[in-house]
Design an enzyme around this catalytic site. Structure first.
Site, PDB file in Angstrom:
ATOM      1  CE  LYS A  26     122.151 -45.640 -72.134  1.00  0.00           C
ATOM      2  NZ  LYS A  26     121.332 -45.026 -71.189  1.00  0.00           N
ATOM      3  CG  ASN A  27     124.093 -45.155 -68.638  1.00  0.00           C
ATOM      4  OD1 ASN A  27     123.463 -44.541 -69.399  1.00  0.00           O
ATOM      5  ND2 ASN A  27     123.629 -46.266 -68.248  1.00  0.00           N
ATOM      6  CB  CYS A 121     113.934 -47.401 -70.715  1.00  0.00           C
ATOM      7  SG  CYS A 121     114.940 -47.387 -71.972  1.00  0.00           S
ATOM      8  NE  ARG A 126     114.334 -45.426 -64.823  1.00  0.00           N
ATOM      9  CZ  ARG A 126     114.994 -45.343 -65.824  1.00  0.00           C
ATOM     10  NH1 ARG A 126     114.901 -45.087 -67.092  1.00  0.00           N
ATOM     11  NH2 ARG A 126     116.571 -45.295 -65.783  1.00  0.00           N
ATOM     12  CG  ASP A 314     121.566 -51.229 -67.597  1.00  0.00           C
ATOM     13  OD1 ASP A 314     120.487 -51.211 -67.197  1.00  0.00           O
ATOM     14  OD2 ASP A 314     122.465 -50.244 -67.557  1.00  0.00           O
ATOM     15  NE  ARG A 408     116.632 -43.767 -75.124  1.00  0.00           N
ATOM     16  CZ  ARG A 408     116.147 -43.888 -73.778  1.00  0.00           C
ATOM     17  NH1 ARG A 408     114.972 -44.724 -73.766  1.00  0.00           N
ATOM     18  NH2 ARG A 408     116.821 -43.519 -72.906  1.00  0.00           N
TER      19      ARG A 408
HETATM   20  N1  EPU Z   1     115.013 -44.154 -57.090  1.00  0.00           N
HETATM   21  C1  EPU Z   1     114.374 -43.787 -56.145  1.00  0.00           C
HETATM   22  N2  EPU Z   1     114.172 -42.507 -56.207  1.00  0.00           N
HETATM   23  C2  EPU Z   1     114.853 -41.620 -56.683  1.00  0.00           C
HETATM   24  C3  EPU Z   1     115.854 -42.066 -57.869  1.00  0.00           C
HETATM   25  C4  EPU Z   1     116.151 -43.773 -57.883  1.00  0.00           C
HETATM   26  O1  EPU Z   1     113.690 -44.505 -55.425  1.00  0.00           O
HETATM   27  O2  EPU Z   1     114.852 -40.334 -56.700  1.00  0.00           O
HETATM   28  C5  EPU Z   1     115.365 -45.598 -57.210  1.00  0.00           C
HETATM   29  C6  EPU Z   1     114.932 -46.600 -58.674  1.00  0.00           C
HETATM   30  O3  EPU Z   1     113.366 -46.456 -58.698  1.00  0.00           O
HETATM   31  C7  EPU Z   1     115.628 -47.826 -58.284  1.00  0.00           C
HETATM   32  C8  EPU Z   1     116.743 -47.463 -57.533  1.00  0.00           C
HETATM   33  O4  EPU Z   1     116.593 -46.184 -56.914  1.00  0.00           O
HETATM   34  O5  EPU Z   1     114.987 -48.755 -57.688  1.00  0.00           O
HETATM   35  C9  EPU Z   1     117.993 -47.453 -58.540  1.00  0.00           C
HETATM   36  O6  EPU Z   1     117.835 -46.875 -59.502  1.00  0.00           O
HETATM   37  P1  EPU Z   1     118.895 -45.474 -60.120  1.00  0.00           P
HETATM   38  O7  EPU Z   1     118.481 -44.356 -59.612  1.00  0.00           O
HETATM   39  O8  EPU Z   1     120.240 -46.048 -59.793  1.00  0.00           O
HETATM   40  O9  EPU Z   1     118.597 -45.643 -61.753  1.00  0.00           O
HETATM   41  P2  EPU Z   1     119.104 -44.672 -62.441  1.00  0.00           P
HETATM   42  O10 EPU Z   1     120.098 -43.677 -62.012  1.00  0.00           O
HETATM   43  O11 EPU Z   1     117.668 -43.832 -63.075  1.00  0.00           O
HETATM   44  C10 EPU Z   1     120.977 -45.484 -63.940  1.00  0.00           C
HETATM   45  C11 EPU Z   1     121.049 -45.752 -65.307  1.00  0.00           C
HETATM   46  C12 EPU Z   1     120.382 -47.005 -65.786  1.00  0.00           C
HETATM   47  C13 EPU Z   1     120.736 -48.071 -64.843  1.00  0.00           C
HETATM   48  C14 EPU Z   1     120.533 -47.755 -63.500  1.00  0.00           C
HETATM   49  C15 EPU Z   1     120.952 -49.055 -62.661  1.00  0.00           C
HETATM   50  C16 EPU Z   1     121.769 -43.671 -66.221  1.00  0.00           C
HETATM   51  C17 EPU Z   1     121.313 -42.623 -67.328  1.00  0.00           C
HETATM   52  N3  EPU Z   1     120.843 -44.716 -66.185  1.00  0.00           N
HETATM   53  O12 EPU Z   1     119.455 -44.996 -63.843  1.00  0.00           O
HETATM   54  O13 EPU Z   1     120.719 -47.268 -67.246  1.00  0.00           O
HETATM   55  O14 EPU Z   1     119.934 -49.392 -65.263  1.00  0.00           O
HETATM   56  O15 EPU Z   1     121.278 -46.656 -63.162  1.00  0.00           O
HETATM   57  O16 EPU Z   1     122.246 -49.308 -62.874  1.00  0.00           O
HETATM   58  O17 EPU Z   1     122.820 -43.557 -65.796  1.00  0.00           O
HETATM   59  C18 EPU Z   1     120.000 -47.834 -69.344  1.00  0.00           C
HETATM   60  O18 EPU Z   1     121.287 -47.486 -69.880  1.00  0.00           O
HETATM   61  O19 EPU Z   1     119.516 -48.512 -70.173  1.00  0.00           O
HETATM   62  C19 EPU Z   1     119.579 -47.688 -68.060  1.00  0.00           C
HETATM   63  C20 EPU Z   1     118.551 -47.666 -67.720  1.00  0.00           C
END
Ligand code: EPU
Length: 433
Positions: A26-27, A121, A126, A314, A408
């Site tokens: 997915k990701n 989610c 976030r 995850d 999803r």
């Molecule tokens: N963060 C910030 N500011 C930002 C962006 C992120 O502070 O502008 C923080 C977040 O709050 C968190 C940390 O950075 O504490 C890391 O989060 P990250 O941004 O890496 O998460 P994401 O990119 O939103 C992706 C996956 C998630 C997975 C996480 C961690 C996608 C679409 N989503 O999320 O997947 O848990 O990386 O590996 O790629 C899922 O598939 O169920 C899922 C939630």
């Protein structure tokens, strides 16, 4: 009307057997689909998982004006025309977090993008501050009005920049890797995330003309250039490591022997290491994992989630289910998202012995026998963890709101579960609608 899975538990008996095929990730797929905005011609994408989030990402592109054609199951052709709408509608963008990665390529190619705060989610606050800072670093201006961000590139397009991410964010790394591909000059992303899905995206973009180096390390360098070309290349989505890992946990708890095929065990080292430490028999080849029932009880093991290659957030929920069946006390420390332990209350209602220390840490005491219950999942990963809990529980469990959680991210979930012996049925849910 929402949908539910009804699962008959085996009360701890190891009845599952056979093999299960892992789908495309997915990701990774979501980012490759967003990446098609960087192309001047048609792009073919294969091994795309048929899941709700992917459907929405294609819908998002179509609504902006791209041509999306499904050639067969899992294979799509995308053509982004010379002009595209640059306004992402809240109806779609608010429904899944992955939508945010489209902002980078839209801005880089068309000079403007407007989008609402993305949804996804309910696993924590976030924020999107790192996206906003990154756009500004590349010379763009950002306006926020009525909860909609409008970002405008400078005259002549985005400019290469060097930035340090205060969190190793996956989607931020991907968004700026794509934006920088069409920017003027060189961009350096420091403290970049190293998840395999990022490497998968970078490798694909490079095959089609991008100049990205250092992906898979914490410093990624991108030399900006022209639009990419998909001619002669087909993107093949890498295997979903979370899908594979979830079946591995299910196999460890409920199978005589289970073979997981079409996966990459090297992407699952943290999980495999933890399960082996707990006493699980696991064998791997380049693209399969076999898990077998032994005759010794499992023992508890501490878990701390971490950016890749650490233990993936995850897979934290499936691992907690495992730990309810392992002897002794196990501390689980969720370091990435503050809302990712929200499901433990439901698990306690099944009979698990879990003490919440604070929003990031729980202590799991095993072994406990679980009882079938009515369960409503807060997110898709916890949803699959509930499936695992339901299979090992005594009696029947009903997992509600499957269409807005499990569907999803997991393709054909009940067919794949049924094929290895799970007694599962999908029903329309009157009460939860
Ligand atoms: N963060 C910030 N500011 C930002 C962006 C992120 O502070 O502008 C923080 C977040 O709050 C968190 C940390 O950075 O504490 C890391 O989060 P990250 O941004 O890496 O998460 P994401 O990119 O939103 C992706 C996956 C998630 C997975 C996480 C961690 C996608 C679409 N989503 O999320 O997947 O848990 O990386 O590996 O790629 C899922 O598939 O169920 C899922 C939630």
């Amino acid at each position: 009307m929402s949908e539910s899975l009804v699962i008959k538990g085996f009360d701890g008996a190891r009845k599952l057997a056979g093999s299960v095929r892992v789908t495309g990730a997915k990701n990774a797929a979501l980012k490759a689909i967003a990446g098609t905005i960087l192309f001047r011609d048609e792009v073919t994408l294969s091994n795309i998982p048929e899941i709700n989030d992917v459907e929405r990402m294609f819908e998002l592109l179509s609504l902006l004006g791209a041509n999306v054609a499904q050639k067969k199951r899992g294979v799509y052709e995308v053509l982004v025309p010379k002009t595209l709408s640059t306004t992402m509608t809240p109806e779609i963008a608010k429904r899944f977090r992955g939508s945010v990665v489209a902002t980078g390529p839209i801005l880089a190619r068309f000079g403007r993008v407007s989008f609402p705060h993305p949804g996804g989610c309910l696993i924590g606050s976030r924020p999107i501050d790192l996206f906003i800072e990154g756009f500004k670093n590349m010379g763009a201006t950002v306006h926020l009005k009525d909860s909609v961000y409008t970002v405008t590139a400078p005259e002549g397009g985005l400019r290469g920049a060097t930035f340090f991410l205060k969190h190793q964010s996956v989607t931020v790394t991907e968004t700026f890797m794509m934006a920088a591909t069409l920017a003027k000059g060189t961009t350096v992303i420091k403290n970049a995330a190293m998840e395999p899905e990022i490497e998968d995206l970078a490798n694909f973009l490079n095959t089609c003309g991008a100049k990205i180096s250092g992906h898979g390390t914490p410093t990624i360098t991108i030399r900006g250039g022209k639009l990419l070309s998909g001619k002669g290349h087909t993107y093949k989505t890498m295997p979903d490591r979370i899908d594979a890992g979830s079946f591995l946990v299910l196999g460890a708890l409920a199978a005589k022997e289970l073979t997981i095929t079409d996966c990459n065990p090297l992407h699952l080292e943290a999980l495999i290491e933890a399960l082996r430490t707990a006493g699980v028999h696991i064998e791997t080849t380049k693209n399969t994992i076999v898990v077998r029932a032994g005759n010794k009880a499992y023992t508890g093991v501490g878990i701390k989630t971490h950016e890749y290659p650490g233990f993936p957030t995850d897979l934290q929920a499936p691992m907690v289910i495992f730990l309810t069946q392992a002897e002794g006390e196990s501390m689980v420390f969720e370091t990435i998202f503050e809302g990712r332990l929200n499901y433990v209350e439901a698990l306690s209602s099944m009979g698990a012995s879990i003490v919440t220390m604070d929003p990031h840490r729980v202590l799991v005491r095993g072994t406990t026998s679980l009882k079938g219950r009515n369960l409503k999942s807060p997110d898709l990963r916890a949803g699959l963890a509930f499936v695992i809990a339901a299979v090992i529980a005594k009696g029947e469990s009903v997992i509600h709101n499957v269409d807005t959680t499990i569907d999803r991210g997991y393709e054909d979930i009940e067919d794949r579960l049924r094929a290895i012996g799970v007694e599962v049925e999908r029903v329309r849910d009157q009460s939860a609608s």
